[in-house]
Design a protein around this motif. Structure first.
Motif, mmCIF file in Angstrom:
data_model
loop_
_atom_site.group_PDB
_atom_site.id
_atom_site.type_symbol
_atom_site.label_atom_id
_atom_site.label_comp_id
_atom_site.label_asym_id
_atom_site.label_seq_id
_atom_site.Cartn_x
_atom_site.Cartn_y
_atom_site.Cartn_z
ATOM 1 N N ASP A 129 64.305 14.924 29.475
ATOM 2 C CA ASP A 129 64.396 16.250 30.098
ATOM 3 C C ASP A 129 63.233 17.142 29.675
ATOM 4 O O ASP A 129 62.790 18.006 30.431
ATOM 5 C CB ASP A 129 65.718 16.930 29.731
ATOM 6 C CG ASP A 129 66.904 16.319 30.463
ATOM 7 O OD1 ASP A 129 66.693 15.633 31.482
ATOM 8 O OD2 ASP A 129 68.049 16.532 30.007
ATOM 9 N N ARG A 144 57.243 20.209 35.544
ATOM 10 C CA ARG A 144 57.449 21.299 36.517
ATOM 11 C C ARG A 144 56.581 22.516 36.182
ATOM 12 O O ARG A 144 56.029 23.164 37.070
ATOM 13 C CB ARG A 144 58.929 21.678 36.567
ATOM 14 C CG ARG A 144 59.826 20.606 37.197
ATOM 15 C CD ARG A 144 61.212 21.147 37.482
ATOM 16 N NE ARG A 144 61.924 21.477 36.266
ATOM 17 C CZ ARG A 144 62.724 20.629 35.606
ATOM 18 N NH1 ARG A 144 62.874 19.380 36.028
ATOM 19 N NH2 ARG A 144 63.361 21.013 34.509
ATOM 20 N N GLN A 145 56.472 22.818 34.900
ATOM 21 C CA GLN A 145 55.657 23.962 34.492
ATOM 22 C C GLN A 145 54.184 23.735 34.804
ATOM 23 O O GLN A 145 53.494 24.642 35.286
ATOM 24 C CB GLN A 145 55.855 24.222 32.990
ATOM 25 C CG GLN A 145 57.231 24.744 32.631
ATOM 26 C CD GLN A 145 57.490 24.721 31.135
ATOM 27 O OE1 GLN A 145 56.600 24.402 30.343
ATOM 28 N NE2 GLN A 145 58.718 25.039 30.735
ATOM 29 N N ARG A 157 60.722 19.106 32.305
ATOM 30 C CA ARG A 157 60.477 20.553 32.317
ATOM 31 C C ARG A 157 58.981 20.849 32.226
ATOM 32 O O ARG A 157 58.465 21.713 32.941
ATOM 33 C CB ARG A 157 61.226 21.230 31.160
ATOM 34 C CG ARG A 157 62.729 21.319 31.364
ATOM 35 C CD ARG A 157 63.358 22.284 30.377
ATOM 36 N NE ARG A 157 63.220 21.812 28.999
ATOM 37 C CZ ARG A 157 64.092 21.014 28.382
ATOM 38 N NH1 ARG A 157 65.159 20.569 29.029
ATOM 39 N NH2 ARG A 157 63.913 20.662 27.130
#
Length: 235
Positions: free
Chosen positions: A159, A166-167, A163
């Motif tokens: 995970d 995506r950032q 994240r």
């Protein structure tokens, strides 16, 4: 199967497992080098990463053929057959990690000088790469120790990479309006995506470990919105 044949079978299978796990270690080193090459714009190191993938490919072929030979010569019982299947699937994921590492290295000569505002993006790429490397090492330990908890934990570990990916995507899209900045942003998004796929492959290896331990193949699902423990779902 006679006692001598069974001993020979287990010795060969152990050798193939050891070869698979040592190849997984190679991919960990290769990923470290690829990320270092990206961070330092080191084209010579990138070329080295690409060249070293031949070793991983050679080991993949060795293990793959070795497993097929075992199956052709002997009929393993259920618990042995699980390990045979897991080694075969795992070496495929290891080879795929090697290919993704090569893809990262191939981006190095294409990127050029980073545009203004690239520092935060590159820090996230480096963090994602370090996380993926740690997941490779965790998968190695989990397989060697038949540690189901470590295997399951790869889901929540992954995970972190998701994240960061995506950032990186959001920030790279906004990096600048000139042609070089847009191209640089596209390349860095690809690198982040390759790292994210490496993380996914470590989770796939975790599924194989669970299969060896439990005797039932189950797909790990994303537990980020479903509590702290990974949820398994039958394929």
């Amino acid at each position: 199967m006679s006692e001598d044949m069974r001993t020979d079978f287990h010795d060969h299978l152990q050798g193939l497992e050891d070869e698979t796990l040592s190849t997984l270690e190679l991919t960990s080193s290769g990923l470290d080098q690829a990320v270092e090459a990206v961070m330092n714009r080191d084209e010579e190191l990138a070329v080295m990463v690409i060249a070293n993938d031949d070793r991983i490919d050679g080991r993949y072929l060795y293990v793959h053929q070795g497993v097929l030979n075992l199956l052709a010569r002997q009929a393993p019982v259920a618990s042995d057959l699980r390990l045979v299947a897991a080694v075969l699937h795992t070496i495929h994921h290891v080879e795929r990690i090697g290919d993704l590492t090569v893809n990262i290295a191939k981006m190095v000569p294409l990127m050029g000088e980073p545009p203004a505002g690239a520092e935060d993006i590159m820090a996230k790429v480096e963090a994602a790469g370090n996380q993926a490397r740690d997941q490779i090492r965790q998968a190695h330990v989990a397989f060697k120790q038949r540690n189901l908890d470590l295997a399951e934990n790869l889901v929540s570990q992954d995970d972190v990479i998701d994240r960061l990916n995506r950032q990186v995507f959001r920030e790279a899209v906004e990096i600048g309006s000139d042609e070089h900045a847009r191209e640089w942003g596209a390349h860095v998004m690809l690198i982040a995506r390759y790292i994210e796929r490496i993380g996914d492959n470590t989770v796939d290896i975790g599924e194989q470990i669970a299969f060896v331990v439990s005797g039932e193949f189950r797909e790990f699902t994303d537990a980020s919105h479903m509590g702290d423990s990974p949820v398994w779902e039958s394929r």
